[in-house]
Design a protein around this motif. Structure first.
Motif, PDB file in Angstrom:
ATOM      1  N   MET A 107     -37.171  -4.062  38.305  1.00 55.66           N
ATOM      2  CA  MET A 107     -35.546  -3.997  38.257  1.00 55.66           C
ATOM      3  C   MET A 107     -34.821  -4.224  39.345  1.00 55.66           C
ATOM      4  N   VAL A 108     -35.314  -3.918  40.499  1.00 56.48           N
ATOM      5  CA  VAL A 108     -34.666  -4.480  41.857  1.00 56.48           C
ATOM      6  C   VAL A 108     -34.779  -6.022  42.131  1.00 56.48           C
ATOM      7  N   SER A 109     -35.947  -6.383  41.579  1.00 56.61           N
ATOM      8  CA  SER A 109     -36.088  -7.866  41.714  1.00 56.61           C
ATOM      9  C   SER A 109     -35.154  -8.544  40.850  1.00 56.61           C
ATOM     10  N   LEU A 110     -34.887  -7.956  39.625  1.00 51.90           N
ATOM     11  CA  LEU A 110     -34.011  -8.606  38.575  1.00 51.90           C
ATOM     12  C   LEU A 110     -32.351  -8.377  39.044  1.00 51.90           C
ATOM     13  N   SER A 111     -32.109  -7.502  39.885  1.00 49.17           N
ATOM     14  CA  SER A 111     -30.943  -7.188  40.370  1.00 49.17           C
ATOM     15  C   SER A 111     -30.747  -8.219  41.475  1.00 49.17           C
ATOM     16  N   THR A 112     -31.613  -8.304  42.371  1.00 50.17           N
ATOM     17  CA  THR A 112     -31.644  -9.465  43.341  1.00 50.17           C
ATOM     18  C   THR A 112     -31.347 -10.766  42.967  1.00 50.17           C
ATOM     19  N   LEU A 113     -32.149 -11.157  41.769  1.00 56.55           N
ATOM     20  CA  LEU A 113     -31.894 -12.338  40.942  1.00 56.55           C
ATOM     21  C   LEU A 113     -30.545 -12.588  40.478  1.00 56.55           C
ATOM     22  N   PHE A 149     -35.261  13.634  33.442  1.00 58.90           N
ATOM     23  CA  PHE A 149     -33.909  13.935  33.447  1.00 58.90           C
ATOM     24  C   PHE A 149     -33.184  13.508  34.852  1.00 58.90           C
ATOM     25  N   ASN A 150     -33.830  13.631  35.802  1.00 61.21           N
ATOM     26  CA  ASN A 150     -33.415  13.418  37.129  1.00 61.21           C
ATOM     27  C   ASN A 150     -33.809  12.119  37.669  1.00 61.21           C
ATOM     28  N   MET A 151     -34.836  11.459  37.048  1.00 61.22           N
ATOM     29  CA  MET A 151     -35.302  10.090  37.841  1.00 61.22           C
ATOM     30  C   MET A 151     -35.355   9.093  36.875  1.00 61.22           C
ATOM     31  N   ILE A 152     -35.994   9.258  35.613  1.00 65.61           N
ATOM     32  CA  ILE A 152     -36.127   8.038  34.760  1.00 65.61           C
ATOM     33  C   ILE A 152     -34.959   7.742  33.896  1.00 65.61           C
ATOM     34  N   LEU A 153     -34.347   8.678  33.446  1.00 64.66           N
ATOM     35  CA  LEU A 153     -32.873   8.512  32.844  1.00 64.66           C
ATOM     36  C   LEU A 153     -31.976   7.745  33.654  1.00 64.66           C
ATOM     37  N   PRO A 154     -31.528   8.256  34.949  1.00 66.28           N
ATOM     38  CA  PRO A 154     -30.661   7.564  35.776  1.00 66.28           C
ATOM     39  C   PRO A 154     -30.981   5.994  36.030  1.00 66.28           C
ATOM     40  N   VAL A 155     -32.453   6.012  36.313  1.00 65.29           N
ATOM     41  CA  VAL A 155     -32.708   4.809  36.488  1.00 65.29           C
ATOM     42  C   VAL A 155     -32.599   3.613  35.396  1.00 65.29           C
ATOM     43  N   ILE A 156     -32.851   4.349  34.151  1.00 64.35           N
ATOM     44  CA  ILE A 156     -32.747   3.392  32.924  1.00 64.35           C
ATOM     45  C   ILE A 156     -31.188   3.001  32.672  1.00 64.35           C
ATOM     46  N   LEU A 157     -30.359   3.934  33.018  1.00 62.83           N
ATOM     47  CA  LEU A 157     -28.842   3.673  32.990  1.00 62.83           C
ATOM     48  C   LEU A 157     -28.476   2.792  34.013  1.00 62.83           C
ATOM     49  N   LEU A 158     -28.881   2.712  35.268  1.00 59.26           N
ATOM     50  CA  LEU A 158     -28.664   1.735  36.109  1.00 59.26           C
ATOM     51  C   LEU A 158     -29.247   0.409  35.669  1.00 59.26           C
ATOM     52  N   SER A 159     -30.291   0.248  35.192  1.00 56.52           N
ATOM     53  CA  SER A 159     -30.829  -1.055  34.578  1.00 56.52           C
ATOM     54  C   SER A 159     -29.788  -1.471  33.622  1.00 56.52           C
ATOM     55  N   ILE A 160     -29.274  -0.526  32.802  1.00 56.98           N
ATOM     56  CA  ILE A 160     -28.451  -1.173  31.590  1.00 56.98           C
ATOM     57  C   ILE A 160     -27.044  -1.750  32.324  1.00 56.98           C
ATOM     58  N   LEU A 161     -26.773  -1.116  33.400  1.00 59.52           N
ATOM     59  CA  LEU A 161     -25.305  -1.607  34.073  1.00 59.52           C
ATOM     60  C   LEU A 161     -25.918  -2.896  34.837  1.00 59.52           C
ATOM     61  N   ASN A 162     -27.185  -3.146  35.043  1.00 69.18           N
ATOM     62  CA  ASN A 162     -27.547  -4.361  35.662  1.00 69.18           C
ATOM     63  C   ASN A 162     -27.607  -5.497  34.647  1.00 69.18           C
ATOM     64  N   LEU A 163     -27.616  -5.324  33.244  1.00 67.65           N
ATOM     65  CA  LEU A 163     -27.433  -6.142  32.195  1.00 67.65           C
ATOM     66  C   LEU A 163     -26.172  -6.837  32.102  1.00 67.65           C
ATOM     67  N   ILE A 196     -24.431  -6.147  43.858  1.00 69.53           N
ATOM     68  CA  ILE A 196     -24.941  -5.690  45.136  1.00 69.53           C
ATOM     69  C   ILE A 196     -24.841  -4.145  45.143  1.00 69.53           C
ATOM     70  N   THR A 197     -24.081  -3.487  44.345  1.00 68.50           N
ATOM     71  CA  THR A 197     -23.751  -2.207  44.115  1.00 68.50           C
ATOM     72  C   THR A 197     -24.918  -1.694  43.342  1.00 68.50           C
ATOM     73  N   VAL A 198     -25.102  -2.334  42.213  1.00 61.97           N
ATOM     74  CA  VAL A 198     -26.058  -1.864  41.259  1.00 61.97           C
ATOM     75  C   VAL A 198     -27.644  -1.944  41.941  1.00 61.97           C
ATOM     76  N   PHE A 199     -27.731  -3.061  42.855  1.00 64.59           N
ATOM     77  CA  PHE A 199     -28.987  -3.249  43.465  1.00 64.59           C
ATOM     78  C   PHE A 199     -29.164  -2.180  44.577  1.00 64.59           C
ATOM     79  N   LEU A 200     -27.974  -1.734  45.532  1.00 66.52           N
ATOM     80  CA  LEU A 200     -28.292  -0.553  46.217  1.00 66.52           C
ATOM     81  C   LEU A 200     -28.740   0.796  45.455  1.00 66.52           C
ATOM     82  N   SER A 201     -28.064   0.750  44.472  1.00 65.75           N
ATOM     83  CA  SER A 201     -28.470   2.156  43.575  1.00 65.75           C
ATOM     84  C   SER A 201     -29.799   2.050  43.407  1.00 65.75           C
ATOM     85  N   LEU A 202     -30.450   1.173  42.735  1.00 64.74           N
ATOM     86  CA  LEU A 202     -31.567   1.126  42.429  1.00 64.74           C
ATOM     87  C   LEU A 202     -32.557   1.287  43.700  1.00 64.74           C
TER      88      LEU A 202
END
Length: 421
Positions: free
Chosen positions: A296-302, A231-245, A262-268
């Protein structure tokens, strides 16, 4: 029967049935007789060659903490240690039936059992204020309560669905197998065990080794409770990866796509830092969760890099930078995939009716039938491809991660029954 006769009968019955009570002086005399010539520096055996058997049982009370950074396990419990001291044998009839006495633990000989894999300080068991129980046949019961901090190698591969195996090794520090022989029949007893809020104790085993130095090794198999981390780590990161899409859904004309990426990248990166803080710095294994976060960070960078490239392309002038045939071919393939060919092609290609996939692609990639093709159209086609690609890749990688973590969790819980000894 008169009241006086009843009272006399009651007193007579009490006198007939009464027994001699054990007094303070009886116990005092016993201790003086036994301890007067007792030498706690001598191993209590009849002959020097005799091996003294010491039985040991571990009553686990709680798992205080498991520190992944330090790679240490802190447990609390007491040890039931018993042996026969031939110097502490007496006849109960000589001491008014006294069959047991309490003696301070430092006043008699006891095995120097110590924690071999201690994490911090090396200390003996028990405290000076604790007593041992001595029975008249020489059996000594020693129950030292101990908080033990032991080393434990950490495997974070399946974090936070990981399991850890930690050992608590107790040895007789000074005595060899020819002096003291350790025995254990029950291993770890969990009758007084208090459940940990972070770890499940799924299995416990023990191994006795009297080859060179007498030792007993207790092994605790711990399974992490993952709910907090989900609840405090995996789900927030999955939601951030959805924003990355949705980086490639935001129009380039808005001028906010690069800052959004860049904002999504920094959050990840922040969550990657939080996860890395939980891991031991000298770990020999890599967590699947950490690898997934890096992907996920690499995808955000790309995504940010591709956004900058597209912003450069859309600013081109078609007169100075004509659209080449490969871009046109790419645009035709994308149009076919988007299924926009049929109706528009009939209007734009009057007498030529496409009869195959290649005809449709050619009609959109041919400069003769697309004279007004702009660089913006090319970047829109690129957005469509990049969006599909990142969605498919993210879903695939996420499913692989979750399946690996869940499979490991099922394997652990399925392999052991609850609180298996």
């Amino acid at each position: 029967m008169t009241p006086n006769l009843l009272q006399a009968f009651a007193i007579l019955s009490m006198l007939c049935c009464s027994t001699t009570a054990q007094s303070y002086n009886d116990t005092k005399t016993l201790i003086n007789d036994l301890m007067g010539t007792y030498n706690k520096k001598v191993r209590p055996v009849e002959t020097v060659s005799e091996v003294l058997n010491v039985s040991l049982t571990f009553y686990l009370s709680s798992i205080i903490s498991f520190d992944e950074q330090e790679e240490s396990l802190t447990t609390a419990g007491y040890l039931r240690i018993l042996w026969k001291d031939r110097s502490l044998v007496w006849q109960t009839s000589q001491y008014n039936g006294v069959a047991m006495m309490f003696v301070p633990q430092d006043d008699i000989w006891k095995p120097d059992i110590s924690l071999r894999n201690s994490f911090s300080t090396f200390t003996g068991l028990g405290s000076s204020y604790q007593n041992v129980i001595v029975e008249n046949d020489g059996t000594v019961y020693w129950d030292p309560f101990q908080v033990m901090k032991s080393t434990c190698s950490v495997d974070i591969t399946y974090y936070p669905y990981d399991t850890q195996e930690c050992t608590i090794k107790l040895i007789t520090w000074s005595y060899t197998k020819d002096d003291v022989n350790l025995l254990s029949h029950s291993g770890i007893i969990k009758s007084d065990y208090s459940e940990s809020s972070t770890w499940n104790l799924v299995k416990s085993t023990f191994e006795v080794d009297n080859d060179i130095i007498a030792s007993i090794t207790y092994t605790l198999t711990l399974e992490r409770k993952p709910r907090f981390y989900v609840f405090n780590m995996i789900l927030p990161v999955i939601l951030l990866s959805i924003l990355n899409l949705f980086t490639f859904v935001l129009p380039l004309s808005s001028g906010e796509r690069a800052s959004y990426g860049i904002t999504v990248f920094l959050s990840l990166v922040v969550y990657l830092t939080l996860v890395a803080a939980e891991f031991p710095k000298n770990s020999d294994t890599a967590s699947h969760l950490a690898v997934w976060l890096i992907i996920m960070v690499s995808l955000s960078t790309l995504a940010v890099i591709l956004t900058i490239i597209e912003a450069r392309m859309v600013s081109r002038d078609e007169g100075n930078h004509p659209i080449g045939k490969y871009y046109r071919k790419f645009y035709g393939i994308v149009m076919y995939l988007r299924c926009k060919s049929c109706k528009k092609r009939v209007n734009r290609v009057e007498s030529k009716v496409a009869s195959s996939k290649q005809d449709i692609i050619s009609s959109y990639s041919d400069e003769e039938f697309n004279p007004d093709l702009k660089w913006k159209d090319i970047t829109d086609a690129m957005d469509y491809v990049f969006f599909l690609g990142i969605v498919i890749f993210t879903i695939l990688i996420t499913l692989i991660l979750l399946l690996m973590l869940m499979f490991n969790a099922d394997k652990v819980t399925g392999g052991y029954s609850s609180y298996e000894q």
